[in-house]
Design a protein around this motif. Structure first.
Motif, mmCIF file in Angstrom:
data_model
loop_
_atom_site.group_PDB
_atom_site.id
_atom_site.type_symbol
_atom_site.label_atom_id
_atom_site.label_comp_id
_atom_site.label_asym_id
_atom_site.label_seq_id
_atom_site.Cartn_x
_atom_site.Cartn_y
_atom_site.Cartn_z
ATOM 1 N N GLN B 4 -4.354 5.602 -10.549
ATOM 2 C CA GLN B 4 -4.517 5.276 -9.503
ATOM 3 C C GLN B 4 -4.472 3.905 -8.820
ATOM 4 O O GLN B 4 -4.271 3.776 -8.117
ATOM 5 N N ASN B 5 -4.397 2.768 -9.890
ATOM 6 C CA ASN B 5 -4.876 1.340 -9.086
ATOM 7 C C ASN B 5 -3.130 1.505 -9.227
ATOM 8 O O ASN B 5 -2.738 0.584 -7.664
ATOM 9 N N ASN B 6 -2.154 2.385 -9.688
ATOM 10 C CA ASN B 6 -0.823 2.240 -10.014
ATOM 11 C C ASN B 6 -0.400 2.801 -8.278
ATOM 12 O O ASN B 6 0.116 1.632 -7.690
ATOM 13 N N ARG B 7 -0.913 3.340 -7.871
ATOM 14 C CA ARG B 7 -0.839 4.024 -7.095
ATOM 15 C C ARG B 7 -1.215 3.556 -5.568
ATOM 16 O O ARG B 7 -0.453 3.396 -4.278
ATOM 17 N N ALA B 8 -2.277 2.968 -5.855
ATOM 18 C CA ALA B 8 -2.832 1.650 -4.352
ATOM 19 C C ALA B 8 -1.946 0.627 -4.363
ATOM 20 O O ALA B 8 -1.963 0.267 -3.557
ATOM 21 N N ASP B 9 -1.564 0.038 -5.709
ATOM 22 C CA ASP B 9 -0.272 -1.234 -5.093
ATOM 23 C C ASP B 9 0.677 -0.459 -4.651
ATOM 24 O O ASP B 9 1.271 -1.640 -3.999
ATOM 25 N N ILE B 10 0.704 0.410 -4.749
ATOM 26 C CA ILE B 10 2.449 1.054 -4.590
ATOM 27 C C ILE B 10 2.525 1.226 -2.503
ATOM 28 O O ILE B 10 3.154 0.805 -2.196
ATOM 29 N N ARG B 11 1.262 1.689 -2.781
ATOM 30 C CA ARG B 11 0.834 1.726 -1.013
ATOM 31 C C ARG B 11 0.161 0.341 -0.046
ATOM 32 O O ARG B 11 1.107 0.135 0.441
ATOM 33 N N THR B 12 0.056 -0.306 -0.849
ATOM 34 C CA THR B 12 -0.156 -1.989 -0.374
ATOM 35 C C THR B 12 1.088 -3.009 -0.194
ATOM 36 O O THR B 12 1.418 -3.295 0.976
ATOM 37 N N ARG B 13 1.808 -2.301 -1.189
ATOM 38 C CA ARG B 13 3.308 -3.087 -1.168
ATOM 39 C C ARG B 13 4.373 -2.597 -0.553
ATOM 40 O O ARG B 13 4.719 -2.909 0.557
ATOM 41 N N LEU B 14 3.359 -0.790 0.154
ATOM 42 C CA LEU B 14 4.943 -0.150 1.058
ATOM 43 C C LEU B 14 4.312 -0.573 2.358
ATOM 44 O O LEU B 14 5.064 -0.951 3.326
ATOM 45 N N GLN B 15 2.693 -0.903 3.088
ATOM 46 C CA GLN B 15 1.807 -1.722 4.114
ATOM 47 C C GLN B 15 2.965 -2.810 4.276
ATOM 48 O O GLN B 15 3.201 -2.566 5.301
ATOM 49 N N ASP B 16 3.111 -3.676 3.423
ATOM 50 C CA ASP B 16 3.736 -4.995 3.169
ATOM 51 C C ASP B 16 5.048 -4.200 4.394
ATOM 52 O O ASP B 16 5.618 -5.786 4.974
ATOM 53 N N LEU B 17 5.548 -3.869 3.251
ATOM 54 C CA LEU B 17 7.060 -3.752 3.326
ATOM 55 C C LEU B 17 7.289 -3.172 4.961
ATOM 56 O O LEU B 17 8.479 -3.266 5.597
ATOM 57 N N ILE B 18 6.679 -2.026 5.460
ATOM 58 C CA ILE B 18 6.966 -1.612 6.133
ATOM 59 C C ILE B 18 7.342 -1.558 7.959
ATOM 60 O O ILE B 18 8.613 -2.226 8.368
ATOM 61 N N PRO B 19 6.670 -3.182 8.173
ATOM 62 C CA PRO B 19 7.276 -4.276 8.881
ATOM 63 C C PRO B 19 8.282 -5.031 8.878
ATOM 64 O O PRO B 19 8.971 -4.298 10.242
ATOM 65 N N LYS B 20 8.765 -5.091 8.248
ATOM 66 C CA LYS B 20 10.163 -5.573 7.599
ATOM 67 C C LYS B 20 10.716 -4.356 8.098
ATOM 68 O O LYS B 20 12.323 -4.615 8.572
ATOM 69 N N ILE B 21 11.121 -2.928 7.201
ATOM 70 C CA ILE B 21 12.134 -2.018 7.195
ATOM 71 C C ILE B 21 11.983 -1.311 8.884
ATOM 72 O O ILE B 21 13.311 -1.523 9.793
ATOM 73 N N VAL B 22 10.685 -1.429 9.743
ATOM 74 C CA VAL B 22 10.771 -0.764 11.144
ATOM 75 C C VAL B 22 11.648 -2.306 11.848
ATOM 76 O O VAL B 22 12.639 -1.567 12.784
#
Lengths: 369, 299
Positions: B4-22
């Motif tokens: 679960q920890n790992n999944r949460a980690d990916i999620r927060t990293r994705l959230q950080d990345l989304i603005p840059k990707i967009v």
């Protein structure tokens, strides 16, 4: 006929009446404070004295001349605003002399008046600066200076200290009081801060919902409030208000209040004329400093009543200790000496100075004299 | 739990990345199509490009030839006349409208959009409408004649000395409302207590505006100037729709000059040089403005 006369002044916006038949007569050299919660009409009244808002009915006169409809600049008044309202594009000197210039005072005289006031307020070194480069306290001084150079009949202060931080506010309060004592000018001062009102004024007008609730000296307002509103609004912590029943015993009137367990206890009234209230309910008002430990009770008081109750909370505040108990179902705050030996959850013998207690009629909320 | 920890980690990293990707596609597009082509145009201005880009380097020849061309000099003089009048008149009218609208008049909510509305039109529409209105055979002059005022003459649009002023009229009509909105926002931003203080100080309305209000609108003046200035330099569509650069070349502006030399007269090198000159002119105004604005915020 006073120096500044406000007689039967009312103000309405459409069908909404915001001031009702206000009457205040101010003598020359008085420091009148209009105090009340927001929306009580105090600022509206001040704007009407200044001429910034028209008067719906009644008269305002200064030096015996009716000012209704006279332009603000022709009333010989000056105003200090909450935001100071300095002109940001002008230097301090230009700010202070702008009014004189608009009134056609020659340059040489303007410079002399400016120099005098700047010296008085110790802002000589700031004259070339713009307001943006001044601290809050300095702006406040400049705003007062701008009012002073005009040598007006009446000074109007509209919450002038509320934008300052707590310490500076206390300093400026003293400053304003000193200035008033030195110059002896007539001042009308609006504030919502009851401490400012008590410390600064020669007389206070307490306002609520468009009515003057009480007009009197700070001592009158504090010791003999006209009604429950004035009693609870003025003073910090607020006056304790307890429902009580009047009981006659051997011709003497007592207030029956209950302690936290609901057990009734009797406190003898100092007031002589409560016999007719026998058996009726009243509201008993006691200031926190009138409830102490027995050793700390006022030695000049002729009527100290004891009241035994449980202590809920103690709050040491350095110079005083605030002690809370529950009586007649209400929280009651007592203000004691810092070294009073009192602890939470103990049963404690409180000493109540009934000479300072006031009684209100619960129906009309007016004080029973 | 570690899963679960790992999944949460990916999620927060994705959230950080989304603005840059967009943001990435638009940043890339701007880099290529705006800044890339600025550099390309700058390069073209140093080559002997004619109808198509060529890469034979000729140094500053194009600039020398550009300033020898009478058409370019006409365009520059026209720009000075147009920009000066356009900015000055828009500012005066905009300020006057704003001050009048600020007198707590009734129906302000209705009047404001009426003044602002021309801004919603394209310059092509404005230009076409004014072309008909100013045409002696169709518009104002003709109407006056029909009404019986047969001596009335208003043929500026056909007069090579006066046509440039018709551009000013149409542009002012379009933009004044916008300038008014800017000044109105500035006026509304002024602390009411300052106005009360001035009233008690005895300032007349004239003194109030001259000594206090207008100096306080300095930021609005600056913004209005910058916006109007770059609109003046960019003016192209209005000229095309209203006068087509004519009569003759009387209303040619740098933007129309640039277009015709680059794309219709097979002198891409000279066109590019004129574009670079326009860019420099805009930059000369914008850079100090941005510098002062950003510098002020850092304080």
């Amino acid at each position: 006929m006073g120096f500044l006369d406000i007689s039967h002044v009312s103000k309405a916006y459409g069908s909404v009446q915001v001031l009702h038949e206000v009457d205040i007569s101010v003598e020359e050299g008085e420091f009148i404070v209009l105090v009340g919660p927001s929306g009580c009409g105090k600022s509206t009244l001040m704007n009407m004295i200044a001429g910034l808002e028209p008067i719906t009915s009644g008269d305002i006169s200064i030096r015996g001349q009716v000012m209704n409809g006279v332009h603000p600049s022709k009333r010989n008044i000056a105003m200090v605003f909450q935001s100071y309202a300095l002109y940001p594009n002008m230097t301090v000197a230009q700010n202070m002399t702008f009014g004189l210039e608009m009134h056609g005072v020659p340059k040489a005289e303007r410079d002399k008046l400016l120099a005098d006031v700047a010296k008085l307020l110790q802002i000589d070194h700031l004259l070339a600066r713009k307001p943006g480069h001044l601290s809050g306290g300095q702006r406040q001084r400049v705003a007062m200076g701008r009012a002073l150079v005009r040598k007006p009949d009446v000074f109007l202060f509209d919450e002038p200290l509320s934008n300052l931080d707590a310490k500076l506010r206390v300093d400026m309060r003293t400053e304003i009081k000193k200035l008033h004592q030195k110059l002896g000018t007539t001042i009308v001062y609006v504030t919502h801060d009851q401490i400012e009102a008590l410390t600064l004024s020669t007389r206070i007008a307490v306002m609520n919902k468009g009515y003057i609730q009480q007009l009197g000296t700070p001592k009158e307002i504090y010791d003999t409030p006209a009604n429950l509103f004035v009693a609870t609004f003025m003073g910090s912590p607020a006056m304790n208000i307890l429902p009580a029943t009047v009981k006659l015993r051997d011709g003497l009137a007592y207030a029956e209040i209950s302690d936290v367990e609901g057990k009734p206890q009797l406190l003898q009234f100092s007031q002589a004329n409560l016999a007719s209230w026998d058996g009726k309910n009243v509201m008993l008002g006691i200031r926190p400093e009138a409830i102490t430990d027995i050793d700390g009770a006022d030695r000049k008081s002729k009527n100290i009543q004891r009241f035994s109750n449980l202590v809920t909370v103690t709050e040491p505040a350095g110079s005083d200790t605030f002690v809370t108990m529950t009586a007649s179902g209400r929280d009651v705050v007592a203000r004691m000496r810092a070294d009073a030996s009192v602890a939470a959850r103990d049963r404690f013998e409180f000493a109540i100075n009934m000479d300072k207690a006031v009684v209100f009629d619960p129906a009309t909320e007016a004080r029973i004299p | 739990m570690p899963v679960q920890n790992n999944r949460a980690d990916i999620r927060t990293r994705l959230q950080d990345l989304i603005p840059k990707i967009v943001l990435a596609p638009s940043v890339a597009a701007i880099l290529i199509f705006v800044y890339g082509f600025i550099v390309f145009t700058g390069y073209l201005s140093l080559t002997d490009s004619k109808m198509l880009p060529s890469f034979d380097f000729v140094g500053f020849d194009n600039y020398a030839r550009l300033f020898d061309l009478p058409a370019w000099n006409t365009a520059l003089i026209n720009l000075v006349i147009f920009a000066a009048l356009y900015i000055a008149i828009c500012t005066v009218i905009g300020l006057a409208l704003a001050i009048l609208l600020d007198q707590k008049i009734r129906g302000e909510g209705l009047l404001r959009p009426i003044y602002l509305y021309p801004m919603a039109l394209s310059f092509i529409v404005t230009g076409t409408a004014w072309k008909w209105f100013l045409d002696p055979g169709l518009g104002l002059e003709n109407t006056m004649h029909l009404w019986g005022w047969t001596d009335f003459q208003f043929g500026w649009i056909k007069d090579r000395h006066m046509a440039i002023y018709t551009l000013v009229i149409a542009a002012v009509w379009q933009t004044s409302g916008f300038v008014m909105a800017m000044f109105l926002a500035g006026l509304r931003g002024i602390d009411n207590e300052i106005l009360k203080a001035a009233q008690i100080d005895g300032a007349s309305n004239f003194a109030l505006y001259r000594r206090i209000v207008i100096p306080l609108l300095r930021p609005a003046f600056l913004s209005a100037f910058v916006i109007l200035f770059h609109m003046a330099i960019k003016s192209y569509d209005l000229v095309i729709a209203l006068t087509g650069g004519g009569p003759g070349r009387a209303t040619e502006l740098p933007a129309t000059f640039m277009y015709s030399y680059t794309f219709t007269r097979n002198s891409m090198g000279i066109g590019a040089a004129s574009a670079v000159i326009m860019l420099m002119t805009v930059a000369a105004i914008m850079i100090p403005y941005l510098y002062s604005e950003l510098g002020r915020k850092e304080k």
